[in-house]
Design a protein around this motif. Sequence first.
Motif, short mmCIF file in Angstrom:
data_model
loop_
_atom_site.label_atom_id
_atom_site.label_comp_id
_atom_site.label_asym_id
_atom_site.label_seq_id
_atom_site.Cartn_x
_atom_site.Cartn_y
_atom_site.Cartn_z
N ILE A 57 0.86 -1.17 0.00
CA ILE A 57 0.00 0.00 0.00
C ILE A 57 0.89 1.22 0.00
CG2 ILE A 57 -1.73 1.28 1.27
CD1 ILE A 57 -2.53 -1.46 2.47
N ILE B 30 -14.57 0.84 5.86
CA ILE B 30 -13.53 -0.05 5.34
C ILE B 30 -13.70 -0.28 3.85
CG2 ILE B 30 -12.88 -2.47 5.37
CD1 ILE B 30 -11.49 -1.17 7.48
N GLY B 34 -11.26 1.40 0.60
CA GLY B 34 -10.46 0.22 0.26
C GLY B 34 -9.32 0.53 -0.67
N HIS B 35 -9.40 1.63 -1.45
CA HIS B 35 -8.35 1.89 -2.42
C HIS B 35 -7.23 2.75 -1.85
CE1 HIS B 35 -11.40 4.90 -2.46
NE2 HIS B 35 -10.65 5.75 -3.10
N ILE B 36 -7.37 3.27 -0.63
CA ILE B 36 -6.27 4.04 -0.05
C ILE B 36 -5.76 3.46 1.26
CG2 ILE B 36 -6.66 6.28 -1.10
CD1 ILE B 36 -8.53 6.98 1.00
N SER B 37 -6.42 2.46 1.79
CA SER B 37 -5.96 1.86 3.05
C SER B 37 -6.36 0.39 3.02
CB SER B 37 -6.59 2.57 4.24
OG SER B 37 -7.98 2.41 4.20
N PRO B 38 -5.85 -0.42 3.94
CA PRO B 38 -6.23 -1.83 3.93
C PRO B 38 -7.74 -2.01 4.07
CG PRO B 38 -4.49 -1.47 5.49
CD PRO B 38 -4.83 -0.15 4.96
N GLY B 39 -8.24 -2.99 3.45
CA GLY B 39 -9.68 -3.24 3.54
C GLY B 39 -10.24 -3.60 2.18
N GLY B 40 -11.37 -3.01 1.84
CA GLY B 40 -11.99 -3.33 0.57
C GLY B 40 -13.37 -3.91 0.78
N LEU B 104 -9.32 8.99 -13.10
CA LEU B 104 -8.57 8.36 -12.04
C LEU B 104 -8.47 9.21 -10.79
CD1 LEU B 104 -5.61 6.64 -13.87
CD2 LEU B 104 -7.68 5.66 -12.98
N VAL B 107 -4.19 10.43 -6.28
CA VAL B 107 -3.97 9.31 -5.38
C VAL B 107 -4.08 9.80 -3.94
CG1 VAL B 107 -2.39 7.44 -4.83
CG2 VAL B 107 -2.40 8.43 -7.10
N HIS B 108 -4.59 8.93 -3.07
CA HIS B 108 -4.78 9.19 -1.64
C HIS B 108 -5.97 10.09 -1.35
CE1 HIS B 108 -1.41 6.97 -0.29
NE2 HIS B 108 -0.58 7.66 -1.01
N SER B 112 -10.81 8.75 -5.91
CA SER B 112 -9.72 8.38 -6.81
C SER B 112 -9.88 6.91 -7.11
CB SER B 112 -8.37 8.66 -6.14
OG SER B 112 -8.17 7.77 -5.08
N GLY B 113 -8.98 6.40 -7.93
CA GLY B 113 -9.02 4.98 -8.19
C GLY B 113 -10.01 4.55 -9.24
N ILE B 116 -12.74 1.57 -8.88
CA ILE B 116 -12.53 0.68 -7.73
C ILE B 116 -13.49 0.98 -6.58
CG2 ILE B 116 -10.82 0.03 -6.00
CD1 ILE B 116 -8.74 0.17 -8.10
N ASP C 52 -4.86 -6.46 4.67
CA ASP C 52 -6.20 -6.74 4.14
C ASP C 52 -6.67 -8.13 4.57
OD1 ASP C 52 -6.25 -4.60 1.63
OD2 ASP C 52 -4.30 -5.47 2.05
N LEU C 55 -7.39 -8.45 8.36
CA LEU C 55 -8.69 -7.87 8.70
C LEU C 55 -9.83 -8.81 8.32
CD1 LEU C 55 -9.67 -5.19 9.78
CD2 LEU C 55 -9.78 -4.34 7.48
N THR C 151 -4.16 2.73 -12.24
CA THR C 151 -5.49 2.63 -11.65
C THR C 151 -5.80 3.74 -10.66
OG1 THR C 151 -4.83 1.33 -9.76
CG2 THR C 151 -5.24 0.14 -11.77
N GLY C 152 -4.80 4.49 -10.22
CA GLY C 152 -5.04 5.55 -9.26
C GLY C 152 -5.33 5.06 -7.87
N SER C 153 -5.08 3.77 -7.60
CA SER C 153 -5.37 3.22 -6.29
C SER C 153 -4.07 3.05 -5.52
CB SER C 153 -6.08 1.88 -6.45
OG SER C 153 -5.93 1.12 -5.29
N ALA C 154 -4.03 3.53 -4.28
CA ALA C 154 -2.81 3.39 -3.48
C ALA C 154 -2.63 1.96 -3.01
CB ALA C 154 -2.86 4.33 -2.28
N ASN C 155 -3.72 1.21 -2.87
CA ASN C 155 -3.67 -0.16 -2.39
C ASN C 155 -3.52 -1.09 -3.59
OD1 ASN C 155 -4.04 -2.57 -1.15
ND2 ASN C 155 -5.87 -1.98 -0.02
N MET C 158 -6.11 -4.05 -3.92
CA MET C 158 -7.42 -3.69 -4.48
C MET C 158 -7.31 -3.41 -5.97
SD MET C 158 -10.14 -3.83 -2.90
CE MET C 158 -9.88 -5.14 -1.77
N LEU C 162 -9.84 -5.63 -8.25
CA LEU C 162 -11.00 -5.00 -8.88
C LEU C 162 -10.71 -4.33 -10.20
CD1 LEU C 162 -12.70 -3.51 -5.76
CD2 LEU C 162 -13.38 -5.47 -7.05
#
Lengths: 118, 155, 205
Positions: A57, B30, B34-40, B104, B107-108, B112-113, B116, C52, C55, C151-155, C158, C162
């Motif tokens: 991440i 969460i 999901g796209h900037i921290s753990p989870g989803g 897009l 980021v952060h 964004s994303g 997703i 992830d 959790l 994708t613009g996703s930091a994770n 994910m 996706l």
Amino acid sequence: MGITIYLLTFLLLLVAVYGIVAKKNIVKIIVSLAILDYALNLLLVLVGYRTGGKAPILSPGQSTEQFVSSAVDPLPQAMVLTSIVIGLSIMALMVAMALRLHEKYGTFDMEHIRRLKG
Amino acid sequence: MSERRTGMTSIVMNTTKLVTGLIAVFGIYIALTGHISPGGGFAGGVILAAAGVLVVLAFGGKFSQRLVTESHTHVWDAAGAAGFLVVGLCGYFTGGFFMNFVPLGKVHKLFSGGMIPLSNLAILVKVGAGLLGAFLALSAFRPTSGPLHKPDMES
Amino acid sequence: MGLEWMVLALIGYMVVAALIAVEASDLLSSVIALGAAGFGLSIINLLLGAPDLALTQVVVEIISVVLLVRVVLTRRDTSVQTHRGALRTAVVMLGGGLILAAAFFAFGGLTGGAGPEAVPPFGQPVLVHKAGDPVPPGAAAAYVEGAVKQTGSANAVMAIVLDYRGYDTMGEAAIIFIAIMGVYTILRRVGRSKPHAPPGKEQTP
């Protein structure tokens, strides 16, 4: 060292297979299948680990080069993430089957269920 | 457990009242981040289902029947699956199946994303409703009058 | 190095918990030991850089233990300790384990992942590519490099689940959907007479 970790994971897998093969109680078989699920997920995550690696991440202010050189392999994690939830829903399915069998035969023992069948 | 008509003791019920909303909001949070921290979506959906499971366990099946029934979870489950498919199809009409069709962004940031967060939302609804529905079906299950065949325990 | 020992100890703990879960004489103890193994797996995931998964695993573990306790709590069963030919299965399992271990050593366990078909050694995934390696870095390296930009996703997890492999995820969502439908179908009351149904229809078995 790494070999020991892999072999212990294989041992976990074998414990689960032993439970599936040797036990006659349906709940024990469900528990063994869940452990088999754990062992496989663990093996995939272990294969993707990099020594001293961080979670894949991007933290704020981190450059892409730092990210690429420090992240662990995200591909197995992506596989395992869906596999965990699928394992839960499959377990719900098996629990439903076990409830139905218990309702019909009054026991969790495979031997009795099979004997009544034939 | 959920067998009792009145649920658990009042301590458990009051704690559940306090905590359930927070757990549900945490699940949605969460999933949305999901796209900037753990989870989803998968983790968030399971947490959302856990909030429902807590209510069913603490208050009993009779009470939870008034809040959410199996037919509700059927509908939401199918809606989540259809929403995920719609996200994929929107991508199909703008390039390829499950291609990104949303800008897009930075980021952060929350927005964004690309697609997703949308997919995460659909997966959240789908997994949460599906697992909660399965638990409701399992907890509402009552065996009919005894076993139909008596096993011979002597042999 | 400390982390490897910790992971090793936790896997050992999982093996012990799994043995208790398989061999316990009470079904409730067996289910609780399964929960212990799952929480151990969650901590391992956290240590190995997969928050992830940690959790998700914690919550999944709680729900599955609740499901299984729901089954075993009200249903006492006297037939827990019966085995099917325990000695024979033990011998078969031991042989299988030896074969598995031998295969694992043969596939580059000791040589440090030399061949192109070898399992990579612990701590060096396929992602890590050194110059002159016979193994190409594979798709994972491209995913890690391109995840943020494409994708613009930091994770990155994910991004793969996706975006890069959204089609895959759709299939997995379909599996969950079918399994939940199976639960509904199995637990549905068969032979429940509908009051508004025509009388001739419901007699067919």
